[in-house]
Design a protein around this motif. Structure first.
Motif, PDB file in Angstrom:
ATOM      1  N   GLN A   1     -10.495  -2.681 -15.008  1.00  0.00           N
ATOM      2  CA  GLN A   1      -9.233  -3.385 -15.207  1.00  0.00           C
ATOM      3  C   GLN A   1      -8.282  -2.893 -14.124  1.00  0.00           C
ATOM      4  O   GLN A   1      -7.982  -1.692 -14.044  1.00  0.00           O
ATOM      5  CB  GLN A   1      -8.659  -3.098 -16.592  1.00  0.00           C
ATOM      6  N   TYR A   2      -7.826  -3.806 -13.300  1.00  0.00           N
ATOM      7  CA  TYR A   2      -7.054  -3.472 -12.096  1.00  0.00           C
ATOM      8  C   TYR A   2      -5.636  -3.997 -12.274  1.00  0.00           C
ATOM      9  O   TYR A   2      -5.359  -5.166 -12.031  1.00  0.00           O
ATOM     10  CB  TYR A   2      -7.756  -4.108 -10.899  1.00  0.00           C
TER      11      TYR A   2
ATOM     12  N   HIS B   1       3.568  -5.715  -4.239  1.00  0.00           N
ATOM     13  CA  HIS B   1       4.465  -5.151  -3.221  1.00  0.00           C
ATOM     14  C   HIS B   1       4.333  -3.636  -3.098  1.00  0.00           C
ATOM     15  O   HIS B   1       5.055  -3.007  -2.329  1.00  0.00           O
ATOM     16  CB  HIS B   1       5.916  -5.529  -3.530  1.00  0.00           C
ATOM     17  N   SER B   2       3.395  -3.053  -3.825  1.00  0.00           N
ATOM     18  CA  SER B   2       3.211  -1.601  -3.817  1.00  0.00           C
ATOM     19  C   SER B   2       2.390  -1.151  -2.607  1.00  0.00           C
ATOM     20  O   SER B   2       1.258  -1.620  -2.412  1.00  0.00           O
ATOM     21  CB  SER B   2       2.491  -1.161  -5.098  1.00  0.00           C
ATOM     22  N   PRO B   3       2.890  -0.214  -1.797  1.00  0.00           N
ATOM     23  CA  PRO B   3       2.106   0.262  -0.655  1.00  0.00           C
ATOM     24  C   PRO B   3       0.862   1.019  -1.081  1.00  0.00           C
ATOM     25  O   PRO B   3      -0.164   1.001  -0.394  1.00  0.00           O
ATOM     26  CB  PRO B   3       3.080   1.177   0.092  1.00  0.00           C
ATOM     27  N   TRP B   4       0.949   1.680  -2.228  1.00  0.00           N
ATOM     28  CA  TRP B   4      -0.212   2.437  -2.719  1.00  0.00           C
ATOM     29  C   TRP B   4      -1.324   1.481  -3.146  1.00  0.00           C
ATOM     30  O   TRP B   4      -2.514   1.771  -2.948  1.00  0.00           O
ATOM     31  CB  TRP B   4       0.207   3.344  -3.874  1.00  0.00           C
TER      32      TRP B   4
ATOM     33  N   PRO C   1      -2.354  -8.632 -12.079  1.00  0.00           N
ATOM     34  CA  PRO C   1      -1.009  -8.442 -11.530  1.00  0.00           C
ATOM     35  C   PRO C   1       0.003  -8.369 -12.679  1.00  0.00           C
ATOM     36  O   PRO C   1      -0.083  -9.142 -13.629  1.00  0.00           O
ATOM     37  CB  PRO C   1      -0.782  -9.699 -10.688  1.00  0.00           C
ATOM     38  N   PHE C   2       0.954  -7.435 -12.589  1.00  0.00           N
ATOM     39  CA  PHE C   2       1.905  -7.268 -13.691  1.00  0.00           C
ATOM     40  C   PHE C   2       3.294  -6.945 -13.150  1.00  0.00           C
ATOM     41  O   PHE C   2       3.472  -6.673 -11.960  1.00  0.00           O
ATOM     42  CB  PHE C   2       1.432  -6.177 -14.652  1.00  0.00           C
TER      43      PHE C   2
ATOM     44  N   GLY D   1       2.503   2.972 -13.449  1.00  0.00           N
ATOM     45  CA  GLY D   1       2.593   2.868 -12.002  1.00  0.00           C
ATOM     46  C   GLY D   1       1.572   1.894 -11.456  1.00  0.00           C
ATOM     47  O   GLY D   1       0.767   1.334 -12.200  1.00  0.00           O
ATOM     48  N   SER D   2       1.616   1.703 -10.150  1.00  0.00           N
ATOM     49  CA  SER D   2       0.700   0.771  -9.471  1.00  0.00           C
ATOM     50  C   SER D   2       0.167   1.419  -8.197  1.00  0.00           C
ATOM     51  O   SER D   2       0.956   1.991  -7.423  1.00  0.00           O
ATOM     52  CB  SER D   2       1.449  -0.505  -9.114  1.00  0.00           C
TER      53      SER D   2
END
Length: 204
Positions: free
Chosen positions: A10-11, A16-19, A42-43, A178-179
């Motif tokens: 589950q991803y 927009h997260s650089p990580w 996506p969340f 977090g993402s």
């Protein structure tokens, strides 16, 4: 048979997260290597922050902001993934791009949505593109081989919004804060620097 063929990652991610960008190609490679499936989720990271104690970048202490830049530079160099530390179009609202990724999955499948997600992230962090702009998003999708305008129309439908909301609710229920966030067999892993553990979990 590969032991991971029936496993799912589950991803949960915000585009927009650089990580997330730094880890995106690697999670795809790991899934391919192990035979696992990726559940693309996506969340709304802002809503998750509001219930988990997270702060948007601008509200973090200066020392935390400085260390973030140092770590991004280290990981970019280590992974040899091009990354602009301070891109022109950031901060940026991720909602339109997240819903475009969902629309792509619904229309073309998981692999297509992952391909588009990577193109969107690369647009922010390596190509100085504004993913908060619909025309830019349509062009990114077109460049990736999709009908960007049609996907944008689909992304504005109630069914896509419902899935985006459901992903955010699922993230909150799973204690995501977090993402990117990966879940394998009910166990969560926060951050692209935990992908080695994700791969080990899939190999069990």
């Amino acid at each position: 048979m590969n032991a991971s063929q029936n496993k799912v990652v589950q991803y949960f991610f915000a585009p927009h997260s650089p990580w997330t960008y730094l880890g995106h190609a690697r999670v795809m490679e790991i899934a391919k290597k192990t035979g696992a499936q990726i559940d693309v989720r996506p969340f709304d990271l802002g809503k998750v922050f509001s219930v988990s104690g997270g702060l948007p970048l601008a509200k973090r202490a200066p020392q935390r902001q400085a260390y973030r830049l140092a770590e991004l530079a280290r990981w970019s160099a280590f992974l040899q993934v091009p990354l602009n530390l301070q891109p022109r179009f950031f901060p940026v609202s991720p909602e339109a791009s997240a819903k475009l990724i969902i629309a792509t999955r619904l229309a073309h499948g998981v692999d297509a949505s992952l391909t588009l997600a990577h193109a969107i992230m690369r647009g922010v962090w390596a190509e100085e593109r504004n993913i908060g702009d619909e025309e830019t998003l349509a062009q990114i999708a077109l460049d990736a081989g999709f009908d960007g305008r049609q996907l944008l129309k689909t992304s504005e439908t109630a069914s896509v919004q419902a899935e985006y909301d459901a992903n955010t609710e699922a993230a909150t229920a799973a204690s995501v804060f977090g993402s990117p966030w990966y879940i394998v067999d009910g166990e969560g892993y926060w951050g692209q620097d935990r992908l080695d553990f994700v791969e080990r979990a899939l190999a069990k």
